[in-house]
Each structure stands twice: as structure tokens, then as C-alpha cells.
Design an enzyme around this catalytic site. Structure first.
Site, PDB file in Angstrom:
ATOM      1  N   GLU A 295       0.579  -0.616   0.280  1.00  0.00           N
ATOM      2  CA  GLU A 295       0.409   0.173   0.077  1.00  0.00           C
ATOM      3  C   GLU A 295       1.178   1.519   0.159  1.00  0.00           C
ATOM      4  OE1 GLU A 295      -1.417   3.311   0.837  1.00  0.00           O
ATOM      5  OE2 GLU A 295      -1.467   2.645   2.301  1.00  0.00           O
TER       6      GLU A 295
ATOM      7  N   CYS B  86      -1.732   8.583   2.640  1.00  0.00           N
ATOM      8  CA  CYS B  86      -1.839   8.405   1.257  1.00  0.00           C
ATOM      9  C   CYS B  86      -3.572   8.674   0.658  1.00  0.00           C
ATOM     10  CB  CYS B  86      -1.663   7.402   1.454  1.00  0.00           C
ATOM     11  SG  CYS B  86       0.401   6.322   1.430  1.00  0.00           S
TER      12      CYS B  86
END
Length: 478
Positions: free
Chosen positions: A228, A262
Site C-alpha cells: 500500500e 496517502c
């Protein structure tokens, strides 16, 4: 080199630690491997009891744990409190739902009984970042431990006290020794640790560079990996949107975690018909953001995590202006102690410039004007990243197109992007691969073991039928 915990709001050293030697790290991995042998056999009901106890401890020690987060990485204290509560929610979710997720799945075949069972793999290495120092760990930890895996954590070097606190919490909740350990490692030691045969898989949340390096090594070693990585999430606003709510959410979505997330909205793509109204009100909202001491509950944006992070963001803003972009507000580091950067709005960034394709990790928003939905989708997809997308429209036809055509791991209509234990979380393209959270995340580090039980006296049937199928397909039976 010592691992240092430095308060980003003041620049003062809090504590420092020495990294483990390779031999000491191997000894901890041996403890984890030994723990797995017995832990994998413990009934899931017992694991659920420990996981619920872990959730209770998180709730009861909310103030101390949230203060630790803010001291080490600068998150506003209210955001730190929310992070701890979210970790507790994840623990409760997997304590309640793990038995259902892990239940064998019966599949009808010509045999007496066919099913898939889910078996834990062993010792999983977690390489985690600083921006959500508890949540990023717990969204892996909770499903991994409930599934019967054990874990070793290589946390970001600037949050060592958070890493130690998590290990202590797991032990205090009742989980056996060795099921979860924090390893203080230099970056260079990750390759050695991942190469240990007792490490069966790795999960990485972090930079694209870290993902490339660890993912490549895991592939060479033929070990499962989940990545990720970065994101440059679009926030699309069309004329039918509730503009008041969209603008309010846009400001919050850009400044969440002081812009260091993010899945924070970073590129705001607004239909031409409403662009001017959106721009003026969005800029005013960003100018009204309260920046300051993250320990004060009214503060919305605290310091960036390190002085280097401020340097990088400042250079990216300057690079944007050099290629013709305009700063509508902010654009400067803030003077005085601490790693502070002004909430900033930039427009007119050329789509062929380098900064257009970079992730801006801080409270800096990029605005883009789109003539219609076609161009909005084109701009949204014109990025190497594909983590999440927030889109604002009340038109059902537009909603269907956005859901179908946006290239990302999650589309959120008329709300901001957020992770949820009930839903798969992850991205595509250079945002990584694999999923965390939900049943999908839990099963990433499980063996989907096929079990076929033939009926009595079925030897001829079991051999002949695959042979006939293989002959028809001109394939070799496996």
C-alpha cells in the site's frame, strides 16, 4: 545509527534507541517462529477474547496513547484520539467476524465433499510508516493475529515509542509471547530479515521506493507481499453537487493528518460551471485553517513530520511555480520552531510537468478546471497512482460513469475517502497491490487450501474423470 524520537513541533529529542544487531533480530524471529507452532492451534474463541481485551485497553488508555502519537509525529491531538479509537474498532470487528471469514467454504462438485479451508502462513513481516503510527499497524495486526499468523514489525524510525507501545499492548491483552514483536532495524537490515526462511510474507505501507525494493526482493524469494504505497487522490466536483458540503469536505480531506495521508484528497477537479465559486470559497477555507501546537484541541494542522519533509514540500511548490503554476494562498514554510508549512492552494499546474505527477505530502492542494465529466475523468486518471477517489454529483448517470471509469481502488460518492475495517482497502497502478481490511485483507496471508473427499469406492472415478477432461482440453493432468 541511533533510532531517534524527535518532537516535530519543537525539534527536541525525546528518546533514542540502538538498532538490533542481525543476530539479535534472528533471535526474535526464532521466538516468533516457535510461537506460531502453538499459536496457530489456539481456538479462535480464545484469540477473540484477547482481541477484545486489546480493544478495551486502547479505549481505557486513550489519553496516554494519543499523546504519544502527537509527541512523536505531530498529528493534532484530536486526530490522534480518533486514530486510537479506530484501532479499537478494528480489534472488535475482527474479534466478532473472524470466525465467519475463516469458516470453510463448501463447494459442490461430483465428489462426496469439497471445500476450501483457510490456514495461517506463519511469521509475517510488517514494514509500516509514521503517518498513522498505530492505525497502519493495527489494520494489519488485528486480522493477522485473529487468523493465527504471528508478526514482526519494522516501524518507521521516527516513531519507536509507538512501536514499543503497540508490542506492550498486545502482550498485556494476553496474546502469547512472540506473537507480535517490534524490531528496531536500520533500513539496510530489512533485506536480511526478509531473506530469513522463517519469514513467510511481507506487508508494506509506505513510499513507492520502499515498495519497489521490498516487493522486488519478495518476488525473487517467492514470498507473498502486499503493498500500500502513495496516492494522489482526485476530488471531483460536478455542477449538481451540494457545493457547501463539497467545499467543507474538500478542506478537511486535504488537511487530514496535516495533509500527510496517502488517501488525502490532493487534486481538486472542478467543473467549469462552478469552478470560480469553488476556488474562491476553497481558498478562503484553507486560509482559515488553524495551524499550531498539535497538543491544543482547536488546532487543525500541526507540523510536518520532519524538517526534510518541509524541505521536500517547499521544493515541490517552487517547482510548480517555475513551470507556470500560480499560488492562490500559502506556499511558504512557517518561521520559528517546528516543521510547519502554510496551508497552500496552487492552480494552473501544467499536465506535462514533473510536479503534476508527484505526490504532495503536506497541506498543499492542486486545483484543476474541467470542461465536462469526460475531461474530469481524464484528469483524474492521468496519474501514476490509483488509491482512492472522491466524486461529488447528485446525477445518477454521472455517478455510474464515475464508479465504472475511475482507475483506483475505491470510489467514494459525496463523501471523503476513508478506510473502514468492513471494506477492502488498497490501490492499483503505482499505489500498490493486494488489499487490507475486510475479509479480503484477512485472507491475503492465508493459505486457501483445497480439500476434496471422494466417496467410498471412487478410485476409478477420481482417476478417470480428470484424465478425460485433460484429453479433451489437450492439457496435462496436474
Amino acid at each position: 545509527m541511533a533510532i531517534e524520537s524527535i518532537n516535530p513541533a519543537t525539534g527536541k529529542l525525546l528518546r533514542q534507541f540502538e538498532p538490533l544487531t542481525d543476530e539479535a533480530a534472528r533471535q526474535k524471529i526464532a521466538v516468533a517462529a516457535e510461537a506460531f507452532r502453538t499459536y496457530a492451534l489456539i481456538p479462535i474463541e480464545h484469540r477473540a477474547l484477547w482481541m477484545r481485551k486489546l480493544a478495551s485497553i486502547l479505549d481505557n488508555e486513550l489519553d496516554d496513547l494519543s499523546t504519544l502519537i502527537t509527541l512523536e509525529m505531530g498529528k493534532p491531538i484530536e486526530a490522534s484520539r480518533y486514530e486510537i479509537l479506530k484501532c479499537a474498532d478494528a480489534c472488535r470487528y475482527y474479534a466478532e467476524h473472524a470466525a465467519r471469514i475463516l469458516a470453510p467454504e463448501s463447494i459442490p462438485t461430483e465428489h462426496n465433499h469439497s471445500y476450501v479451508r483457510w490456514d495461517p502462513l506463519g511469521v509475517v513481516l510488517a514494514v509500516m510508516p509514521w503517518n498513522f503510527p498505530f492505525w497502519q499497524v493495527f489494520r494489519f495486526l488485528a486480522p493477522a493475529l485473529m487468523a493465527g499468523n504471528v508478526a514482526v514489525l519494522k516501524h518507521a524510525p521516527n516513531v519507536p515509542q509507538c512501536a514499543l507501545a503497540i508490542e506492550a499492548l498486545v502482550r498485556r491483552a494476553g496474546f502469547p509471547r512472540g506473537t507480535f514483536q517490534s524490531l528496531f532495524l536500520d533500513v539496510q537490515q530489512v533485506e536480511t530479515i526478509l531473506g530469513d526462511d522463517r519469514i513467510v510474507a511481507v506487508t508494506v505501507t509506505g513510499s513507492e521506493a520502499a515498495g519497489r525494493a521490498i516487493g522486488a526482493q519478495a518476488g525473487w524469494l517467492i514470498k507473498k507481499s502486499v503493498l500500500e504505497l502513495g496516492g494522489s487522490d482526485p476530488f471531483i466536483v460536478m455542477p449538481s453537487a451540494d457545493l457547501d458540503l463539497a467545499i467543507e469536505t474538500a478542506i478537511r480531506a486535504r488537511c487530514v493528518n496535516s495533509g500527510q495521508s496517502c488517501i488525502a484528497a490532493k487534486r481538486f477537479i472542478v467543473a467549469d460551471e462552478i469552478y470560480d465559486a469553488f476556488e474562491s470559497r476553497f481558498v478562503a477555507g484553507m486560509e482559515a485553517i488553524r495551524v499550531g501546537d498539535p497538543m491544543k484541541p482547536e488546532v487543525q494542522v500541526g507540523p510536518l513530520v520532519t524538517a526534510h519533509a518541509v524541505d521536500l514540500l517547499e521544493e515541490q511548490v517552487k517547482a510548480a511555480t517555475r513551470v507556470g503554476a500560480r499560488i492562490l494562498t500559502g506556499g511558504e514554510r512557517m518561521l520559528g520552531a517546528g516543521n510547519y508549512f502554510e496551508p497552500t492552494v496552487i492552480t494552473g499546474i501544467p499536465r506535462n510537468s514533473a510536479v503534476y505527477r508527484e505526490e504532495l505530502f503536506g497541506p498543499v492542494a492542486m486545483l484543476f478546471r474541467a470542461q465536462d465529466l469526460n475531461e474530469a475523468i481524464e484528469i483524474a486518471n492521468d496519474t501514476p497512482f490509483g488509491l482512492g477517489a472522491s466524486a461529488w454529483t447528485r446525477d445518477p448517470a454521472e455517478q455510474q460513469r464515475l464508479v465504472a471509469e475511475l482507475q483506483c481502488g475505491g470510489v467514494f460518492l459525496n463523501t471523503m475517502v476513508a478506510s473502514d475495517p468492513r471494506l477492502p482497502f488498497g490501490g492499483i497502478k503505482r499505489s500498490g497491490y493486494g488489499r487490507e481490511l475486510s475479509a479480503a485483507g484477512m485472507r491475503e496471508f492465508l493459505n486457501a487450501k483445497t480439500v476434496v473427499i471422494a466417496s467410498a469406492g471412487s478410485t476409478h472415478e477420481a482417476v478417470s474423470k480428470p484424465y478425460l477432461v485433460a484429453t479433451a482440453d489437450t492439457l496435462q493432468t496436474r
